[in-house]
Design an enzyme around this catalytic site. Structure first.
Site, PDB file in Angstrom:
ATOM      1  N   ASN A  12       0.798  -1.234   0.000  1.00 40.52           N
ATOM      2  CA  ASN A  12       0.000   0.000   0.000  1.00 40.52           C
ATOM      3  C   ASN A  12       0.826   1.278   0.000  1.00 40.52           C
ATOM      4  O   ASN A  12       0.268   2.371  -0.103  1.00 40.52           O
ATOM      5  CB  ASN A  12      -0.998   0.010   1.186  1.00 40.52           C
ATOM      6  CG  ASN A  12      -1.983  -1.137   1.096  1.00 40.52           C
ATOM      7  OD1 ASN A  12      -2.617  -1.324   0.052  1.00 40.52           O
ATOM      8  ND2 ASN A  12      -2.087  -1.937   2.132  1.00 40.52           N
ATOM      9  N   ARG A  19      -3.284   8.182  -0.224  1.00 40.57           N
ATOM     10  CA  ARG A  19      -3.777   7.333   0.867  1.00 40.57           C
ATOM     11  C   ARG A  19      -3.722   8.071   2.210  1.00 40.57           C
ATOM     12  O   ARG A  19      -2.643   8.423   2.666  1.00 40.57           O
ATOM     13  CB  ARG A  19      -2.863   6.099   0.927  1.00 40.57           C
ATOM     14  CG  ARG A  19      -3.088   5.190   2.079  1.00 40.57           C
ATOM     15  CD  ARG A  19      -1.939   4.205   2.235  1.00 40.57           C
ATOM     16  NE  ARG A  19      -2.203   3.280   3.295  1.00 40.57           N
ATOM     17  CZ  ARG A  19      -1.288   2.542   3.905  1.00 40.57           C
ATOM     18  NH1 ARG A  19      -0.009   2.622   3.518  1.00 40.57           N
ATOM     19  NH2 ARG A  19      -1.617   1.734   4.853  1.00 40.57           N
ATOM     20  N   TYR A  24      -0.358   9.903   6.512  1.00 38.50           N
ATOM     21  CA  TYR A  24       0.898   9.591   5.819  1.00 38.50           C
ATOM     22  C   TYR A  24       1.510  10.774   5.056  1.00 38.50           C
ATOM     23  O   TYR A  24       2.605  10.652   4.525  1.00 38.50           O
ATOM     24  CB  TYR A  24       0.664   8.421   4.851  1.00 38.50           C
ATOM     25  CG  TYR A  24       0.256   7.152   5.567  1.00 38.50           C
ATOM     26  CD1 TYR A  24       1.129   6.539   6.467  1.00 38.50           C
ATOM     27  CD2 TYR A  24      -1.000   6.581   5.378  1.00 38.50           C
ATOM     28  CE1 TYR A  24       0.762   5.391   7.147  1.00 38.50           C
ATOM     29  CE2 TYR A  24      -1.378   5.427   6.054  1.00 38.50           C
ATOM     30  CZ  TYR A  24      -0.496   4.843   6.937  1.00 38.50           C
ATOM     31  OH  TYR A  24      -0.860   3.704   7.613  1.00 38.50           O
ATOM     32  N   ASN A  75      10.572  -0.083   5.052  1.00 34.40           N
ATOM     33  CA  ASN A  75       9.231   0.227   5.559  1.00 34.40           C
ATOM     34  C   ASN A  75       8.363  -0.971   5.178  1.00 34.40           C
ATOM     35  O   ASN A  75       7.930  -1.087   4.030  1.00 34.40           O
ATOM     36  CB  ASN A  75       8.675   1.522   4.961  1.00 34.40           C
ATOM     37  CG  ASN A  75       7.310   1.857   5.582  1.00 34.40           C
ATOM     38  OD1 ASN A  75       6.672   1.004   6.220  1.00 34.40           O
ATOM     39  ND2 ASN A  75       6.866   3.089   5.403  1.00 34.40           N
ATOM     40  N   ALA A  78       2.151  -2.951   6.557  1.00 33.73           N
ATOM     41  CA  ALA A  78       1.429  -3.816   7.499  1.00 33.73           C
ATOM     42  C   ALA A  78       2.126  -5.155   7.719  1.00 33.73           C
ATOM     43  O   ALA A  78       1.903  -5.799   8.757  1.00 33.73           O
ATOM     44  CB  ALA A  78       0.006  -4.030   7.000  1.00 33.73           C
ATOM     45  N   GLU A 100      14.385  -0.159  10.333  1.00 37.74           N
ATOM     46  CA  GLU A 100      12.927  -0.173  10.125  1.00 37.74           C
ATOM     47  C   GLU A 100      12.405   1.260  10.163  1.00 37.74           C
ATOM     48  O   GLU A 100      12.743   2.016  11.077  1.00 37.74           O
ATOM     49  CB  GLU A 100      12.277  -1.005  11.238  1.00 37.74           C
ATOM     50  CG  GLU A 100      10.764  -1.065  11.174  1.00 37.74           C
ATOM     51  CD  GLU A 100      10.175  -1.853  12.366  1.00 37.74           C
ATOM     52  OE1 GLU A 100      10.950  -2.374  13.209  1.00 37.74           O
ATOM     53  OE2 GLU A 100       8.933  -1.924  12.429  1.00 37.74           O
ATOM     54  N   ARG A 109      -1.042   4.884  17.381  1.00 39.86           N
ATOM     55  CA  ARG A 109      -2.195   4.502  16.557  1.00 39.86           C
ATOM     56  C   ARG A 109      -2.926   3.296  17.170  1.00 39.86           C
ATOM     57  O   ARG A 109      -2.833   3.057  18.353  1.00 39.86           O
ATOM     58  CB  ARG A 109      -1.710   4.256  15.122  1.00 39.86           C
ATOM     59  CG  ARG A 109      -1.070   5.515  14.501  1.00 39.86           C
ATOM     60  CD  ARG A 109      -0.677   5.297  13.064  1.00 39.86           C
ATOM     61  NE  ARG A 109      -1.851   4.994  12.247  1.00 39.86           N
ATOM     62  CZ  ARG A 109      -1.775   4.483  11.007  1.00 39.86           C
ATOM     63  NH1 ARG A 109      -0.599   4.240  10.462  1.00 39.86           N
ATOM     64  NH2 ARG A 109      -2.878   4.237  10.331  1.00 39.86           N
TER      65      ARG A 109
END
Ligand code: DQA
Length: 145
Positions: A12, A19, A24, A75, A78, A100, A109
């Site tokens: 994504n 998005r 983001y 990155n 998910a 990461e 979140r």
């Protein structure tokens, strides 16, 4: 010049810019790629920048980077929250360093984003700084080379 830094992006992230821009930001992945290439050039590094929506392909690329890169900025999207296979792939390519990166602060979140399957096997974790996180990760890798 050392081997390239692989900047690998998971599912994504091709939709960045469109998005959930409130989370983001407005930059597209193409913008982030351009920023990474510019920063890498300043650091005397080169970047191999990729994105996939497929878990297996991401793992193929981690393995490839294990042979051909000086380090990885990852990155995982998910898959960072779910993928034992990604965790194993990162372990398998040690000592190639992996940083990461998450654009958003995953800890601020939903609870299902608080756990990362990869954080325990990476060199370091940067989250919450938007695209700047990619640049910070390149800076960190450059220090190690
Ligand atoms: C993300 C955070 C993840 O929780 C999410 O699934 C993404 C993007 C980030 O960059 O903030 O796809 O990795």
């Amino acid at each position: 010049m050392p081997n390239p830094i692989y900047v690998l992006n998971g599912p994504n992230l091709n939709l960045l810019g469109k998005r959930e821009p409130g989370i983001y930001g407005g930059q597209s992945l193409v913008d982030i790629e351009a920023g990474c290439k510019e920063r890498a050039k300043e650091l005397g590094l080169s970047v191999e920048f990729r994105q996939t929506n497929h878990e297996g392909l991401l793992i193929d690329w981690v393995q490839e980077a294990g042979e051909q890169s000086a380090g990885i900025v990852l990155n995982p999207g998910a898959y960072g929250h779910t993928s034992i296979a990604l965790h194993d792939a990162i372990r398998a390519i040690a000592p190639v360093p992996v940083i990461e990166v998450h654009l958003s602060n995953i800890h601020a979140r939903e609870p299902f984003r608080h756990h990362s399957m990869v954080s325990s096997v990476v060199e370091g974790l940067i989250c919450g700084f938007g695209p700047i996180g990619y640049m910070l990760a390149l800076d960190a890798l450059a220090q190690r080379l």
